[in-house]
Design a protein around this motif. Structure first.
Motif, PDB file in Angstrom:
ATOM      1  N   TYR A 158     -66.450 -44.365  52.291  1.00  0.00           N
ATOM      2  CA  TYR A 158     -65.228 -44.218  53.086  1.00  0.00           C
ATOM      3  C   TYR A 158     -64.487 -45.541  53.220  1.00  0.00           C
ATOM      4  O   TYR A 158     -63.269 -45.581  53.282  1.00  0.00           O
ATOM      5  CB  TYR A 158     -65.576 -43.682  54.478  1.00  0.00           C
ATOM      6  CG  TYR A 158     -64.366 -43.486  55.354  1.00  0.00           C
ATOM      7  CD1 TYR A 158     -63.581 -42.342  55.239  1.00  0.00           C
ATOM      8  CD2 TYR A 158     -63.984 -44.459  56.280  1.00  0.00           C
ATOM      9  CE1 TYR A 158     -62.455 -42.165  56.026  1.00  0.00           C
ATOM     10  CE2 TYR A 158     -62.862 -44.283  57.072  1.00  0.00           C
ATOM     11  CZ  TYR A 158     -62.103 -43.138  56.941  1.00  0.00           C
ATOM     12  OH  TYR A 158     -60.993 -42.975  57.722  1.00  0.00           O
ATOM     13  N   SER A 161     -61.932 -49.048  48.677  1.00  0.00           N
ATOM     14  CA  SER A 161     -60.520 -48.843  48.369  1.00  0.00           C
ATOM     15  C   SER A 161     -60.369 -47.494  47.673  1.00  0.00           C
ATOM     16  O   SER A 161     -60.951 -47.261  46.614  1.00  0.00           O
ATOM     17  CB  SER A 161     -60.022 -49.970  47.457  1.00  0.00           C
ATOM     18  OG  SER A 161     -58.680 -49.759  47.116  1.00  0.00           O
ATOM     19  N   SER A 167     -58.234 -40.885  50.061  1.00  0.00           N
ATOM     20  CA  SER A 167     -58.181 -41.414  51.422  1.00  0.00           C
ATOM     21  C   SER A 167     -57.827 -40.313  52.413  1.00  0.00           C
ATOM     22  O   SER A 167     -58.380 -40.247  53.520  1.00  0.00           O
ATOM     23  CB  SER A 167     -57.145 -42.542  51.500  1.00  0.00           C
ATOM     24  OG  SER A 167     -57.053 -43.042  52.806  1.00  0.00           O
ATOM     25  N   ARG A 170     -60.919 -38.195  52.925  1.00  0.00           N
ATOM     26  CA  ARG A 170     -61.913 -38.883  53.749  1.00  0.00           C
ATOM     27  C   ARG A 170     -61.520 -38.848  55.226  1.00  0.00           C
ATOM     28  O   ARG A 170     -62.360 -38.648  56.100  1.00  0.00           O
ATOM     29  CB  ARG A 170     -62.072 -40.335  53.286  1.00  0.00           C
ATOM     30  CG  ARG A 170     -62.698 -40.494  51.917  1.00  0.00           C
ATOM     31  CD  ARG A 170     -64.149 -40.061  51.921  1.00  0.00           C
ATOM     32  NE  ARG A 170     -64.772 -40.317  50.632  1.00  0.00           N
ATOM     33  CZ  ARG A 170     -66.019 -40.006  50.327  1.00  0.00           C
ATOM     34  NH1 ARG A 170     -66.770 -39.405  51.224  1.00  0.00           N
ATOM     35  NH2 ARG A 170     -66.511 -40.263  49.141  1.00  0.00           N
ATOM     36  N   SER A 171     -60.245 -39.073  55.501  1.00  0.00           N
ATOM     37  CA  SER A 171     -59.777 -39.042  56.889  1.00  0.00           C
ATOM     38  C   SER A 171     -59.977 -37.657  57.492  1.00  0.00           C
ATOM     39  O   SER A 171     -60.409 -37.515  58.641  1.00  0.00           O
ATOM     40  CB  SER A 171     -58.293 -39.429  56.956  1.00  0.00           C
ATOM     41  OG  SER A 171     -58.103 -40.768  56.544  1.00  0.00           O
TER      42      SER A 171
END
Length: 204
Positions: A158, A161, A167, A170-171
């Motif tokens: 997580y 980069s 991203s 993952r959020s």
């Protein structure tokens, strides 16, 4: 020392500073605290989800249903029937593990820094309270008698980069897992608290 920690825990929640020996009172405080955390988790997840396009929501939800949370490695009841059959100490121990598993990842939840700090503080307070409840209900038993507590990684890569799509995923996963785990802890602590009232109906 435990009495001092207990008193600090109670004072931090704005409760009377009179000595409290009834574990039912501490259970009530812990349940109230995790209910607040669960509401915060729902709000953060809802805010994040509302910022997505409908198709993004659908795809991310589909991926999440096929994926796992880090805390899934913590052995816990598989359904409400097993939860109701579990001992108070077992429910407290699982709750402690779940709370502890978010001590570090909670700092990276999507949202403002003030909210993350608030969540981090509440998790720490809740963890101390549950630890006291475990000691009060331990009666010589091992807290983690089913083996070594797993050391969970901070949600895989997580913190590496990531591309924009990755991203976003993952959020979404982090918020969804946090909401899921706070719901679990709320359920376990509520059932454990109910066990102290023999006349209460503890069905889920």
């Amino acid at each position: 020392m435990d009495k001092v920690v207990f008193l600090l825990f109670v004072l931090s929640l704005g409760v009377s500073s009179q000595p409290i020996t009834d574990s039912q009172r501490l259970f009530s405080i812990a349940v109230s605290r995790v209910q607040h955390l669960h509401l915060l988790a729902q709000r953060l997840f809802g805010d994040f989800e509302s910022s997505l396009q409908i198709e993004e929501q659908r795809q991310l939800n589909k991926i999440f249903l096929q994926d796992f949370c880090n805390s899934d490695y913590i052995i816990s009841p598989i359904d409400k029937h097993e939860t109701q059959r579990s001992s108070v100490l077992k429910l407290l121990s699982i709750s402690y593990r779940l709370i502890e598993s978010w001590e570090f990842p909670s700092r990276s939840l999507n949202g403002g820094s003030a909210q993350r700090y608030q969540i981090s503080q509440k998790l720490s307070e809740l963890m101390r309270g549950v630890q006291l409840l475990i000691k009060a209900n331990q009666d010589g038993a091992e807290i983690f008698s089913d083996g070594v507590v797993p050391q969970l990684a901070p949600y895989g890569n997580y913190y590496q980069s990531l591309g924009e799509d990755e991203s976003l995923r993952r959020s979404y996963e982090l918020l969804a897992c946090f909401k899921k785990d706070m719901h679990k802890v709320e359920t376990y602590l509520t059932v454990a608290k109910c066990r102290l009232s023999p006349e209460a109906n503890c069905t889920l």
